[in-house]
Design an enzyme around this catalytic site. Structure first.
Site, PDB file in Angstrom:
ATOM      1  N   LYS A 195       0.827  -1.206   0.000  1.00 23.05           N
ATOM      2  CA  LYS A 195       0.000   0.000   0.000  1.00 23.05           C
ATOM      3  C   LYS A 195       0.867   1.265   0.000  1.00 23.05           C
ATOM      4  CE  LYS A 195      -3.772  -2.219  -0.380  1.00 23.05           C
ATOM      5  NZ  LYS A 195      -4.489  -3.078   0.522  1.00 23.05           N
TER       6      LYS A 195
HETATM    7  C1  LIG Z   1      -5.615  -4.138   0.815  1.00 23.09           C
HETATM    8  C2  LIG Z   1      -7.076  -3.922   0.857  1.00 23.09           C
HETATM    9  C3  LIG Z   1      -7.833  -4.257   1.990  1.00 23.09           C
HETATM   10  C4  LIG Z   1      -7.272  -5.039   3.156  1.00 23.09           C
HETATM   11  O1  LIG Z   1      -6.215  -4.413   3.783  1.00 23.09           O
HETATM   12  P1  LIG Z   1      -5.397  -5.238   4.897  1.00 23.09           P
HETATM   13  O2  LIG Z   1      -4.643  -4.175   5.626  1.00 23.09           O
HETATM   14  O3  LIG Z   1      -4.509  -6.176   4.155  1.00 23.09           O
HETATM   15  O4  LIG Z   1      -6.379  -5.935   5.749  1.00 23.09           O
HETATM   16  C5  LIG Z   1      -9.170  -3.928   2.019  1.00 23.09           C
HETATM   17  N1  LIG Z   1      -9.752  -3.320   0.982  1.00 23.09           N
HETATM   18  C6  LIG Z   1      -9.077  -3.000  -0.149  1.00 23.09           C
HETATM   19  C7  LIG Z   1      -9.783  -2.303  -1.256  1.00 23.09           C
HETATM   20  C8  LIG Z   1      -7.718  -3.321  -0.248  1.00 23.09           C
HETATM   21  O5  LIG Z   1      -7.049  -3.058  -1.371  1.00 23.09           O
END
Ligand SMILES: *Cc1c(COP(=O)(O)O)cnc(C)c1O
Length: 416
Positions: A195
């Protein structure tokens, strides 16, 4: 014409460019080491400082760190009072966690198709999906571009629904002069490894003054009335008790050590990704069968530039999206698919009776989308390699098309 690496030619680069490589600075490394040597590595002072910094950055009254965005979304649903038999409206064009958490509280995800241009939930279709069981709307800011929050808030108000934003892509997003994180009662951010900012695994839940802050704070750590940092703090051990059975969703100070410096560098990293974005836009504008992202910053609305997605239309490009991804991989360029729409996944097909044809816009995007590397850790050379590889593949399949009419149905049969 150059021979594709897929057909034995030389790849555009000798080493693989990983999709979603994080930019980790010396500050993060030093802070993690400092924490490891400090005598306290669990949830503690650095996690609390990270929450304060993140709340200030997002202009949110409250921020609670978690071990993931998934955990933050789960506790937001509980805080919003969503439970068995309820329905939550969301988009099919998202990561599986968005809908999984709805199932975790015993509720049903109700999908609403997306808009072609923004790839976000189509607000003009939301009201038709509302039933007496609807409790919440869970919009996702796809790729980092904000949903039409004014319209979503107005619908929620009219029908007495809670809004929980999935801002996993949207740490830096602004919507019409408001920072994402300060708009709705609940907003979940992700600090997963790929991210825009990362703590390896981690997340944050920002909340308005209306949110169930105290309850969620307890539920984050077993439902206890005091967290471990307070139990063991100077002054001696304090007894604690369980208010209700909660979860083990807290962040640690090791993760927060990364988060503090990732957050401090977030705006600078966005500038780097904006440059890569512009270079991609300029390079791919004229390619047949390729559509570049269609949203543009304007006024006080700002894209977080989490994902740069191309759409590959097989008839015009000369090969389909999966072939493009294979060719890109052979050239040593990593890529991703965001996303195969959730209503096509087995669990949803079997439990909610969904299937192909239900959400045609999400399906058209899901069939053709490919995400290119977009990371502040990329060098100018990396960006040139991606552009070079895409152009090389485009030139090849333009002269040697392998696409067959009806390819999309064929891909579907393969997947079924
Ligand atoms: C990555 C992601 C999540 C989950 O995030 P985590 O921190 O891995 O739990 C949820 N929604 C979207 C749209 C994502 O891209």
């Amino acid at each position: 014409m150059r021979t594709l690496a897929l057909e034995g030619g030389r790849p555009v680069r000798p080493d693989f460019l990983v999709f979603g490589r994080p930019l980790i600075g010396e500050e993060e490394i030093a802070e993690v080491v400092d924490t490891l040597r400090s005598g306290w590595i669990g949830y503690g002072p650095k996690s609390i400082r990270f929450e304060e910094d993140f709340a200030a950055y997002t202009r949110a009254p409250h921020a609670l760190s978690m071990n993931s965005a998934t955990a933050a979304l789960h506790l937001a649903l509980i805080g919003a009072g969503v439970g068995p038999g309820d329905e939550v409206i969301t988009t099919p064009l998202t990561f599986t966690a968005t809908a999984n958490v709805i199932a975790h509280v015993g509720a049903k995800p109700v999908f609403v198709d997306v808009e072609e241009r923004t790839q976000n939930i189509d607000v003009s279709r939301i009201e038709r999906a509302i039933t007496p069981r609807t409790k919440a709307i869970l919009p996702v800011h796809m790729c980092g571009w904000p949903c039409d929050m004014n319209a979503i808030q107005a619908i929620a108000k009219r029908h007495g629904l809670v809004v929980i934003e999935d801002a996993a892509h949207a740490s830096e997003t602004w919507y019409e002069g408001r920072k994402v994180g300060s708009i709705s009662d609940y907003t979940a951010f992700s600090f997963y490894a790929t991210k825009n900012m990362t703590t390896a695994e981690g997340g944050m839940l920002t909340m308005s003054e209306n949110a169930a802050f105290d309850r969620i704070k307890a539920l984050r750590l077993h439902g206890l009335d005091k967290d471990a940092w307070k139990r063991y703090s100077p002054g001696g051990f304090l007894p604690y008790e369980t208010l209700e059975p909660g979860w083990k969703y807290n962040m640690t100070d090791v993760q927060a050590s990364m988060g503090l410096h990732q957050l401090a560098r977030l705006e600078a990293n966005l500038l780097v990704r904006q440059d890569i974005w512009r270079a991609y836009d300029a390079a791919f504008a004229g390619l047949d069968g390729v559509t570049t992202p269609q949203v543009r910053d304007h006024g006080q609305t700002r894209h977080a530039r989490h994902l740069y997605t191309l759409r590959i239309e097989a008839e015009d490009f000369g090969c389909d999206r999966m072939q493009f991804i294979r060719a890109l991989g052979a050239e040593n360029i990593g890529s991703g698919i965001h996303f195969v729409p959730l209503h096509l996944h087995r669990w949803h097909r079997e439990h909610h009776g969904t299937g192909r044809g239900d959400f045609p816009v999400a399906e058209a995007i899901g069939d053709t989308t490919v995400s290119l590397p977009l990371s502040a850790a990329m060098t100018a050379e990396d960006t040139k390699d991606v552009i070079d590889a895409v152009k090389k593949i485009a030139a090849h399949y333009r002269s040697n098309p392998v696409a067959v009419p009806g390819w999309r149905e064929a891909e579907h049969r393969e997947a079924a």
